[in-house]
Write a protein that holds these residues in place. Structure first.
Motif, PDB file in Angstrom:
ATOM      1  N   ASP A   8       0.833  -1.210   0.000  1.00 25.38           N
ATOM      2  CA  ASP A   8       0.000   0.000   0.000  1.00 25.38           C
ATOM      3  C   ASP A   8       0.862   1.252   0.000  1.00 25.38           C
ATOM      4  OD1 ASP A   8      -1.320  -2.326   0.981  1.00 25.38           O
ATOM      5  OD2 ASP A   8      -2.918  -1.081   1.809  1.00 25.38           O
ATOM      6  N   VAL A   9       0.786   2.038  -1.073  1.00 27.91           N
ATOM      7  CA  VAL A   9       1.601   3.247  -1.208  1.00 27.91           C
ATOM      8  C   VAL A   9       0.972   4.407  -0.455  1.00 27.91           C
ATOM      9  CG1 VAL A   9       2.646   4.886  -2.824  1.00 27.91           C
ATOM     10  CG2 VAL A   9       2.472   2.457  -3.440  1.00 27.91           C
ATOM     11  N   GLN A  10      -0.328   4.591  -0.590  1.00 25.62           N
ATOM     12  CA  GLN A  10      -1.092   5.609   0.129  1.00 25.62           C
ATOM     13  C   GLN A  10      -0.468   7.003   0.046  1.00 25.62           C
ATOM     14  OE1 GLN A  10      -2.622   2.829   3.733  1.00 25.62           O
ATOM     15  NE2 GLN A  10      -3.630   4.810   3.487  1.00 25.62           N
ATOM     16  N   GLY A  11      -0.099   7.386  -1.159  1.00 23.62           N
ATOM     17  CA  GLY A  11       0.391   8.748  -1.361  1.00 23.62           C
ATOM     18  C   GLY A  11       1.818   8.986  -0.949  1.00 23.62           C
ATOM     19  N   VAL A  35      -0.834  -3.575  -4.915  1.00 22.39           N
ATOM     20  CA  VAL A  35      -1.905  -4.315  -4.251  1.00 22.39           C
ATOM     21  C   VAL A  35      -3.068  -3.423  -3.818  1.00 22.39           C
ATOM     22  CG1 VAL A  35      -0.312  -6.081  -3.423  1.00 22.39           C
ATOM     23  CG2 VAL A  35      -0.894  -4.168  -1.926  1.00 22.39           C
ATOM     24  N   GLY A  36      -3.123  -2.198  -4.296  1.00 20.28           N
ATOM     25  CA  GLY A  36      -4.236  -1.310  -3.976  1.00 20.28           C
ATOM     26  C   GLY A  36      -3.871  -0.264  -2.943  1.00 20.28           C
ATOM     27  N   ASP A  37      -4.780   0.709  -2.779  1.00 21.77           N
ATOM     28  CA  ASP A  37      -4.548   1.875  -1.928  1.00 21.77           C
ATOM     29  C   ASP A  37      -3.325   2.652  -2.394  1.00 21.77           C
ATOM     30  OD1 ASP A  37      -6.796   1.370  -0.484  1.00 21.77           O
ATOM     31  OD2 ASP A  37      -5.806   0.935   1.403  1.00 21.77           O
ATOM     32  N   LEU A  38      -3.373   3.085  -3.634  1.00 21.10           N
ATOM     33  CA  LEU A  38      -2.345   4.003  -4.120  1.00 21.10           C
ATOM     34  C   LEU A  38      -2.419   5.333  -3.394  1.00 21.10           C
ATOM     35  CD1 LEU A  38      -2.500   3.524  -8.016  1.00 21.10           C
ATOM     36  CD2 LEU A  38      -0.791   2.594  -6.434  1.00 21.10           C
ATOM     37  N   VAL A  39      -3.599   5.690  -2.888  1.00 20.75           N
ATOM     38  CA  VAL A  39      -3.851   7.057  -2.439  1.00 20.75           C
ATOM     39  C   VAL A  39      -4.280   7.118  -0.978  1.00 20.75           C
ATOM     40  CG1 VAL A  39      -4.557   7.712  -4.772  1.00 20.75           C
ATOM     41  CG2 VAL A  39      -6.297   7.014  -3.118  1.00 20.75           C
ATOM     42  N   ARG A 215     -11.401 -22.246   0.141  1.00 20.10           N
ATOM     43  CA  ARG A 215     -11.338 -22.865  -1.185  1.00 20.10           C
ATOM     44  C   ARG A 215     -10.201 -22.316  -2.048  1.00 20.10           C
ATOM     45  NH1 ARG A 215     -16.873 -23.749  -4.164  1.00 20.10           N
ATOM     46  NH2 ARG A 215     -15.485 -25.244  -5.231  1.00 20.10           N
ATOM     47  N   SER A 216      -9.639 -21.181  -1.675  1.00 22.76           N
ATOM     48  CA  SER A 216      -8.496 -20.640  -2.414  1.00 22.76           C
ATOM     49  C   SER A 216      -7.167 -20.963  -1.737  1.00 22.76           C
ATOM     50  CB  SER A 216      -8.630 -19.115  -2.570  1.00 22.76           C
ATOM     51  OG  SER A 216      -8.661 -18.479  -1.297  1.00 22.76           O
ATOM     52  N   ALA A 217      -7.183 -21.869  -0.767  1.00 26.27           N
ATOM     53  CA  ALA A 217      -5.972 -22.147   0.022  1.00 26.27           C
ATOM     54  C   ALA A 217      -4.839 -22.703  -0.822  1.00 26.27           C
ATOM     55  CB  ALA A 217      -6.300 -23.102   1.164  1.00 26.27           C
ATOM     56  N   GLY A 218      -5.151 -23.335  -1.932  1.00 31.62           N
ATOM     57  CA  GLY A 218      -4.112 -23.884  -2.785  1.00 31.62           C
ATOM     58  C   GLY A 218      -3.510 -22.898  -3.748  1.00 31.62           C
ATOM     59  N   ASP A 219      -4.023 -21.666  -3.768  1.00 32.51           N
ATOM     60  CA  ASP A 219      -3.529 -20.621  -4.671  1.00 32.51           C
ATOM     61  C   ASP A 219      -2.632 -19.657  -3.922  1.00 32.51           C
ATOM     62  OD1 ASP A 219      -5.220 -21.107  -7.206  1.00 32.51           O
ATOM     63  OD2 ASP A 219      -6.744 -21.028  -5.631  1.00 32.51           O
ATOM     64  N   ARG A 220      -1.614 -19.170  -4.610  1.00 37.15           N
ATOM     65  CA  ARG A 220      -0.740 -18.159  -4.020  1.00 37.15           C
ATOM     66  C   ARG A 220      -1.405 -16.790  -4.143  1.00 37.15           C
ATOM     67  NH1 ARG A 220       4.990 -18.752  -6.788  1.00 37.15           N
ATOM     68  NH2 ARG A 220       3.645 -18.797  -8.620  1.00 37.15           N
ATOM     69  N   VAL A 221      -1.542 -16.097  -3.022  1.00 39.31           N
ATOM     70  CA  VAL A 221      -2.231 -14.811  -2.979  1.00 39.31           C
ATOM     71  C   VAL A 221      -1.275 -13.741  -2.462  1.00 39.31           C
ATOM     72  CG1 VAL A 221      -4.162 -13.496  -2.013  1.00 39.31           C
ATOM     73  CG2 VAL A 221      -4.447 -15.939  -2.548  1.00 39.31           C
ATOM     74  N   VAL A 222      -1.215 -12.622  -3.167  1.00 34.90           N
ATOM     75  CA  VAL A 222      -0.480 -11.458  -2.692  1.00 34.90           C
ATOM     76  C   VAL A 222      -1.495 -10.341  -2.456  1.00 34.90           C
ATOM     77  CG1 VAL A 222       0.087 -10.681  -5.056  1.00 34.90           C
ATOM     78  CG2 VAL A 222       1.457  -9.893  -3.118  1.00 34.90           C
ATOM     79  N   CYS A 223      -1.398  -9.707  -1.283  1.00 38.13           N
ATOM     80  CA  CYS A 223      -2.406  -8.729  -0.885  1.00 38.13           C
ATOM     81  C   CYS A 223      -1.765  -7.664  -0.007  1.00 38.13           C
ATOM     82  CB  CYS A 223      -3.553  -9.421  -0.142  1.00 38.13           C
ATOM     83  SG  CYS A 223      -3.046 -10.321   1.345  1.00 38.13           S
ATOM     84  N   GLY A 224      -2.578  -6.744   0.477  1.00 36.19           N
ATOM     85  CA  GLY A 224      -2.115  -5.670   1.351  1.00 36.19           C
ATOM     86  C   GLY A 224      -3.131  -5.428   2.447  1.00 36.19           C
ATOM     87  N   HIS A 225      -3.434  -4.160   2.692  1.00 30.14           N
ATOM     88  CA  HIS A 225      -4.556  -3.709   3.520  1.00 30.14           C
ATOM     89  C   HIS A 225      -4.350  -3.828   5.019  1.00 30.14           C
ATOM     90  CE1 HIS A 225      -8.623  -2.608   4.520  1.00 30.14           C
ATOM     91  NE2 HIS A 225      -8.873  -3.777   5.070  1.00 30.14           N
ATOM     92  N   TRP A 226      -3.543  -4.769   5.504  1.00 25.31           N
ATOM     93  CA  TRP A 226      -3.504  -5.090   6.932  1.00 25.31           C
ATOM     94  C   TRP A 226      -2.176  -4.628   7.512  1.00 25.31           C
ATOM     95  CZ3 TRP A 226      -5.898 -10.398   8.621  1.00 25.31           C
ATOM     96  CH2 TRP A 226      -6.194 -10.360   9.981  1.00 25.31           C
ATOM     97  N   LEU A 240       1.648  -7.424   2.093  1.00 24.91           N
ATOM     98  CA  LEU A 240       2.698  -6.449   1.788  1.00 24.91           C
ATOM     99  C   LEU A 240       2.481  -5.063   2.386  1.00 24.91           C
ATOM    100  CD1 LEU A 240       3.435  -7.200  -1.995  1.00 24.91           C
ATOM    101  CD2 LEU A 240       4.366  -8.293   0.055  1.00 24.91           C
ATOM    102  N   ASP A 241       1.410  -4.854   3.146  1.00 24.02           N
ATOM    103  CA  ASP A 241       1.206  -3.523   3.729  1.00 24.02           C
ATOM    104  C   ASP A 241       2.048  -3.396   4.992  1.00 24.02           C
ATOM    105  OD1 ASP A 241       0.430  -1.077   4.627  1.00 24.02           O
ATOM    106  OD2 ASP A 241      -1.681  -1.572   4.906  1.00 24.02           O
ATOM    107  N   SER A 242       3.217  -2.809   4.845  1.00 22.80           N
ATOM    108  CA  SER A 242       4.112  -2.643   5.993  1.00 22.80           C
ATOM    109  C   SER A 242       4.012  -1.244   6.591  1.00 22.80           C
ATOM    110  CB  SER A 242       5.557  -2.964   5.595  1.00 22.80           C
ATOM    111  OG  SER A 242       5.891  -2.436   4.332  1.00 22.80           O
ATOM    112  N   GLY A 243       2.876  -0.565   6.361  1.00 24.17           N
ATOM    113  CA  GLY A 243       2.550   0.658   7.086  1.00 24.17           C
ATOM    114  C   GLY A 243       3.432   1.844   6.789  1.00 24.17           C
ATOM    115  N   CYS A 244       3.789   2.045   5.540  1.00 24.63           N
ATOM    116  CA  CYS A 244       4.653   3.181   5.205  1.00 24.63           C
ATOM    117  C   CYS A 244       4.042   4.500   5.666  1.00 24.63           C
ATOM    118  CB  CYS A 244       4.922   3.206   3.699  1.00 24.63           C
ATOM    119  SG  CYS A 244       6.063   4.516   3.188  1.00 24.63           S
TER     120      CYS A 244
END
Length: 268
Positions: A8-11, A35-39, A215-226, A240-244
């Motif tokens: 998350d870049v968030q500006g 992964v979203g939240d560009l702004v 049901r998606s446990a067998g798929d590799r997921v990359v996300c943010g938000h948390w 990947l949201d490391s709180g910049c």
């Protein structure tokens, strides 16, 4: 060619520029996945939007809750929050072009053996189902009457998925899962108030990616938000949201070999 997924870049434009330099990004061959939240909440949302848009097909972006908040605010269907930092975007001479570009970003991406989504996937959804539902939202958001979708976007009900859902309720559940969810119950009921670590789950809830039988446990997921999790590796999950924007770091993950790169918040 390398694909780097970025949290998350968030500006936070200065940190994004530093991270792009840190990974030696080559626009001729590499790709950046966001992964979203560009702004929002950071100081330079407009610069981030312009930069990522200018990357063309070298950038892949999924929508996050703050990106949708910006679109709703621009359409007149959301209230300004005290910590919003979006006025520069809304007043920009190229606001209509930038917002139209943002509105056409996907909710979810399935490519190269990875699923990318901002927040998470409900336990009832396999990858094919999730992609199909994401496309329903994308169709509504890109339609000439997309303002009707934005008008009905906000709200936390229904709080779980049912196949028989239709209309705005159906789309709202998909959006809430993909852009807001952290914890849910084993039967897929979402909880939107708790933002802490995984051990702070309310009674009856678990982190969405720890639901037994997901049901998606067998798929590799990359996300943010948390952001409370920081950069987190879990089985088939990369968060990947490391709180910049909160004084942490901005993270990039090279997907082919799982190598992470970080730059600290400039204001920390």
């Amino acid at each position: 060619m390398s694909i780097y997924a970025i949290g998350d870049v968030q500006g936070c434009m200065a940190e994004l520029q530093a991270l792009v330099a840190r990974i030696n990004f080559d626009i001729r061959s590499d790709e950046l996945w966001f992964v979203g939240d560009l702004v929002n909440r950071g100081p330079a949302s407009l610069d981030v939007l312009r930069f990522v848009r200018a990357l063309g097909d070298r950038a892949t972006v999924v929508l996050g809750n703050h990106d949708l908040h910006l679109l709703s605010l621009a359409a007149g269907f959301a209230k300004r929050r005290d910590d919003d930092t979006l006025d520069e975007v809304l007043r920009a001479p190229d606001a209509s072009e930038v917002l139209d570009w943002l509105r056409r970003r996907p909710m979810m991406v399935a490519r190269g053996g990875w699923l990318m989504v901002h927040a998470g996937l409900l336990p009832q959804w396999d990858a094919r189902k999730a992609v199909s539902l994401a496309k329903e939202v994308e169709t509504a958001l890109r339609a000439p009457n997309h303002s009707d979708f934005l008008r009905h976007l906000y709200g936390s009900q229904p709080d779980r998925w049912r196949d028989e859902l239709v209309g705005h309720d159906r789309l709202r559940v998909v959006v809430n899962a993909m852009t807001r969810m952290r914890f849910c119950s084993p039967n897929g009921r979402m909880e939107f108030h708790t933002k802490g670590e995984t051990d702070q789950a309310p009674p009856g809830y678990v982190p969405w990616f720890e639901v037994p039988g997901r049901r998606s446990a067998g798929d590799r997921v990359v996300c943010g938000h948390w952001s409370a999790l920081g950069f987190r590796r879990a089985p088939n999950i990369r968060v990947l949201d490391s709180g910049c924007v909160w004084g942490g770091a901005l993270t990039a993950l090279r997907l082919e070999d799982d190598v992470a790169f970080q730059v600290p918040c400039a204001a920390a």
